[in-house]
Design a protein around this motif. Sequence first.
Motif: not given
Length: 133
Positions: A20-22, A65-69, A104-105, A112-114
């Motif tokens: 499902s990653a883009v 790697v963790s990110f937020w939106d 990313m997904v 909210n987590h990427i």
Amino acid sequence: MQSNDYHWPEYFPENVPCDSAVPAMGVAYRLVNSFPPSSEDFQMYRDENKGFSPSKEYKKFAYGVSFWDSKHAVQKIIDRYPSPEQFGSKLIAEVNFKADLGMMVVDQPSKNHISLWKQVGQCPSKCECKEVT
């Protein structure tokens, strides 16, 4: 771009990134130690959390790697863990992703987590970054 258009680290397990990653795109937020952020600020979850042993279902995310939106989502995380040992003097960086960075997904169930999987030779520190106050 599709997953096979990227050059992934040899140690990535099969099915990483997930189906499902883009391609990485848009703006995402991350807690960093310094500004401008360095490559050390963008480590995979498994490298940041050495003792963590994910379930088979979540193993793929440990290579991301963790990110937020949003800044708001990051602030909620900081508020949830207020002790200085958790996030101390970390800063919020806004990172403008570019497609050659990786894939990313948006994780479920939080939405909210990427998770970002970096391709070989790429790092968010090479992207346009700005400090968020």
